[in-house]
Design an enzyme around this catalytic site. Structure first.
Site, short mmCIF file in Angstrom:
data_model
loop_
_atom_site.label_atom_id
_atom_site.label_comp_id
_atom_site.label_asym_id
_atom_site.label_seq_id
_atom_site.Cartn_x
_atom_site.Cartn_y
_atom_site.Cartn_z
N ASP A 138 0.81 -1.21 0.00
CA ASP A 138 0.00 0.00 0.00
C ASP A 138 0.85 1.27 0.00
O ASP A 138 2.07 1.22 0.22
CB ASP A 138 -0.97 -0.01 1.19
N ASP A 162 -7.78 -3.78 14.43
CA ASP A 162 -9.17 -4.08 14.03
C ASP A 162 -9.20 -5.21 12.98
O ASP A 162 -10.22 -5.47 12.38
CB ASP A 162 -9.84 -2.82 13.47
N HIS A 215 -7.33 -5.27 10.19
CA HIS A 215 -7.04 -4.87 8.81
C HIS A 215 -5.74 -5.49 8.32
O HIS A 215 -4.82 -5.76 9.09
CB HIS A 215 -7.05 -3.34 8.63
N GLU A 233 -9.79 -2.23 5.57
CA GLU A 233 -10.38 -2.04 6.90
C GLU A 233 -11.62 -2.91 7.06
O GLU A 233 -12.14 -3.44 6.08
CB GLU A 233 -10.75 -0.56 7.07
#
Ligand code: F6R
Length: 242
Positions: free
Chosen positions: A67, A136, A138, A143
């Site tokens: 990313d 979380d 991800h 996400e």
């Protein structure tokens, strides 16, 4: 799914570096999918050490990062391009034209993502994808709620991520990028091998949820339970609940 228990961060990093090293020895022109963040830094440091000792050669390796922030030039000290050069590429012999990070300077999101998918395809897919995991669940910038079937795409950063990142941008929220280009979960799942590194007690809850709970887009990493060759290397603290 295979879980490898390491004593601590150093041991986790050595074990992960061993797996990457084996991949490169078995296939010198391997395509490595790479990640930023604090989890893999020790793995990169270990690989650099073995490179300096002459034990591993990256001259034929292709790298494809997960990313990049949209709107940050490569030279910006918070870009993932910069991070990867500082923590790995500048210290080993990966050929510059075989290094790939999504092009955050291209404002045309559709084009930037299309080009990145084409790069992955031209490389013949990813042999080994290295991952960290967010609190979380991800992976990359996928996400909770992210679709499982996407290739590279543009995502809006969550309020929490923007808030958490502002410390790297003079504490000025207006300077924090609002979007990122990320490899999608489909692409990650197509990697022939996936290697995740996880360290620290703060990751214990999510590790349990992602790999011993239901497979759901609400916990993006949970899909890795379905991957035919997924290896999680975690330290004692991260694996304390499993
Ligand atoms: C990094 C990335 C992120 C991180 C994750 C964990 O390229 O895409 O998904 O892997 O945020 O970050 P750390 O390792 O800093 O806990």
């Amino acid at each position: 799914m295979k879980i490898i228990r390491a004593k601590d961060y150093k041991d986790m990093s050595r074990k992960a570096a061993n797996i990457i090293s084996a991949q490169v020895i078995m296939k010198p022109n391997a395509v490595l999918g790479l990640a930023t963040g604090s989890s893999p830094v020790g793995t990169y440091a270990q690989l650099i050490d073995w490179y300096n000792k002459g034990d591993i050669d990256f001259s034929e390796v292709t790298t494809i990062n997960l990313d990049e922030y949209r709107g940050l030039p490569r030279e910006h000290d918070q870009s993932y391009w910069y991070f990867m050069h500082k923590n790995f590429f500048d210290s080993v012999n990966v050929q510059p034209d075989r290094i790939h990070v999504p092009n955050g300077s291209n404002p045309d999101a559709a084009e930037a993502c299309r080009e990145y998918d084409a790069i992955i395809q031209r490389a013949g897919g990813i042999d080994l994808q290295l991952l960290g995991i967010g609190h979380d669940g991800h992976i990359g910038f996928n996400e909770p709620g992210a679709a499982f079937e996407l290739g590279t795409h543009c995502v809006d950063l969550t309020k929490e991520t923007i808030e958490a990142n502002k410390r790297f941008f003079n504490n000025d929220e207006s300077l924090v990028p609002r979007q990122a280009y990320t490899m999608g979960i489909k692409t990650i799942m197509q990697a022939r091998k996936v290697l995740m590194v996880a360290s620290g007690a703060d990751k214990a809850e999510i590790i349990k949820k992602a790999f011993f709970g239901p497979v759901t887009p609400e916990v993006p990493a949970s899909i890795l339970q379905m991957h035919p060759d997924f290896v999680l290397v975690g330290d004692q603290a991260a694996l304390s609940l499993v």
